[in-house]
Scaffold this motif. Structure first.
Motif, PDB file in Angstrom:
ATOM      1  N   ASN A   1      -2.844   0.379   5.193  1.00 15.65           N
ATOM      2  CA  ASN A   1      -3.662  -0.428   6.098  1.00 15.65           C
ATOM      3  C   ASN A   1      -3.710  -1.893   5.698  1.00 15.65           C
ATOM      4  OD1 ASN A   1      -5.118  -0.032   3.774  1.00 15.65           O
ATOM      5  ND2 ASN A   1      -7.090   0.274   4.801  1.00 15.65           N
TER       6      ASN A   1
ATOM      7  N   ILE B   1      -3.038  -5.687   5.644  1.00 20.35           N
ATOM      8  CA  ILE B   1      -2.578  -6.687   6.604  1.00 20.35           C
ATOM      9  C   ILE B   1      -1.801  -7.754   5.830  1.00 20.35           C
ATOM     10  CG2 ILE B   1      -3.261  -8.410   8.302  1.00 20.35           C
ATOM     11  CD1 ILE B   1      -5.769  -6.750   8.819  1.00 20.35           C
ATOM     12  N   GLU B   2      -0.527  -7.853   6.108  1.00 22.14           N
ATOM     13  CA  GLU B   2       0.321  -8.804   5.381  1.00 22.14           C
ATOM     14  C   GLU B   2       0.202 -10.208   5.970  1.00 22.14           C
ATOM     15  OE1 GLU B   2       4.259  -7.338   3.860  1.00 22.14           O
ATOM     16  OE2 GLU B   2       4.024  -6.012   5.587  1.00 22.14           O
TER      17      GLU B   2
ATOM     18  N   LYS C   1       1.744 -13.250   7.534  1.00 22.62           N
ATOM     19  CA  LYS C   1       2.937 -13.407   8.360  1.00 22.62           C
ATOM     20  C   LYS C   1       3.705 -14.680   8.037  1.00 22.62           C
ATOM     21  CE  LYS C   1       2.092  -9.602  10.542  1.00 22.62           C
ATOM     22  NZ  LYS C   1       2.910  -8.403  10.241  1.00 22.62           N
TER      23      LYS C   1
END
Length: 336
Positions: free
Chosen positions: A308, A310-311, A313
């Motif tokens: 879960n 969130i990288e 971007k």
């Protein structure tokens, strides 16, 4: 690959040894490997934790030579387990629980698909957790607009502080290098390389053909001795990164070809039955925040506890290495 090389013979072994520059003197190589891993792992202090374990999961009907297994268990800190691969969900659960017993923060490392059409699985798990020597103040973290080298624009949580850390410009690297230590004993650090304006991270990385990590640390030490340790402004994005890599193509390019081919692979020092490598999968999770760093790697499998995440971007261009300084050994690294 170092361990599996002792199960290989003929062209297969020569290709692996040549690609990884492995010594053909088995006893000497094993001694040096154990000495290195004993230096690097395990570490379990209040500031830094680092573990490394190897596993081999074997289908109950598969017979591997005892001599090969003894090399893995005696020299490569390998845990051996035989299980029923036909019951794939149970095999995946059992393997994940074995890893969890050594790495409590992991869970569900394997899935049922990992055991489908497999005879045995060799796995490595590496964990690093470190608190910065100088912790970033959360209140100083600000949203900042950044540009990637390729022109993409995005917002990052930019951590910042003024601290007495070693930082130097290296003309040969075309980069500014900054050392952020973990803990209080100087054993581990994160080395950051920020490219000069107009240069890319690829340009910086290519300069490792002529500059070593020891050269970089020597430059940092020399500048500290000459100019003293002064406060510098450090800016680093708070980020999370997940990487899943299939390594067959890179290893093919390094010259390891026969090991992946059913027709040509020679692993007759491993078993009397013919085997070949179907795939090598490497998965990494890295999280960098104000308190420190958590980095986790598995080969194969992936820690689905972090699915879960969130990288980020878009990231400004830089390279990082988590390093054990006395041996200049890279534990983790990444490029943005």
């Amino acid at each position: 690959m170092a361990g599996i090389s002792f199960g290989a013979s003929g062209v297969t072994r020569r290709q692996i040894n040549r690609a990884f520059k492995l010594s053909t003197e088995k006893e000497k190589f094993n001694e040096q490997y154990k000495k290195l891993t004993n230096t690097l792992f395990p570490v379990n202090t209040s500031e830094v934790k680092a573990w490394n374990e190897n596993y081999i999961f074997v289908n109950k009907d598969v017979v591997l030579y005892r001599s090969f297994l003894e090399i893995l268990m005696d020299n490569y800190n390998t845990i051996f387990t035989a299980m029923d691969f036909q019951d794939q969900p149970d095999a995946a659960h059992q393997a994940s629980q074995i890893i969890k017993s050594n790495f409590p923060n992991s869970r569900n490392v394997f899935s049922s698909e990992d055991f489908q059409d497999s005879s045995f699985i060799m796995s490595n798990v590496l964990w690093f957790e470190g608190y910065w020597s100088s912790i970033f103040d959360v209140s100083q973290t600000k949203l900042e607009l950044v540009n990637s080298f390729h022109g993409r624009t995005g917002i990052v949580n930019m951590m910042q502080m003024k601290a007495k850390v070693r930082s130097s410009h290296m003309e040969l690297m075309k980069a500014t290098v900054t050392e952020l230590p973990y803990g209080n004993d100087g054993k581990y650090c994160m080395l950051l390389l920020f490219p000069d304006p107009g240069d890319s991270v690829e340009d910086v990385y290519s300069n490792f053909n002529r500059v070593t990590l020891r050269d970089i640390f020597a430059k940092l030490q020399s500048d500290e001795e000459q100019f003293g340790l002064k406060k510098v402004e450090v800016k680093l994005p708070r980020f999370s990164k997940i990487s899943k890599l299939q390594l067959r193509t890179p290893l093919n390019r390094m010259g390891i070809l026969d090991a992946f081919e059913r027709k040509y692979a020679q692993f007759n020092k491993m078993s009397e039955d013919p085997y070949y490598i179907e795939s090598i999968e490497h998965n990494v999770v890295v999280r960098v925040a104000e308190m420190g760093t958590i980095a986790y790697a598995t080969t194969p499998g992936v820690n689905r506890a972090y699915s879960n995440i969130i990288e980020n971007k878009v990231m400004p261009p830089f390279t990082f290495f988590i390093i054990e300084k006395p041996t200049a050994t890279v534990i983790f690294g990444g490029i943005f």
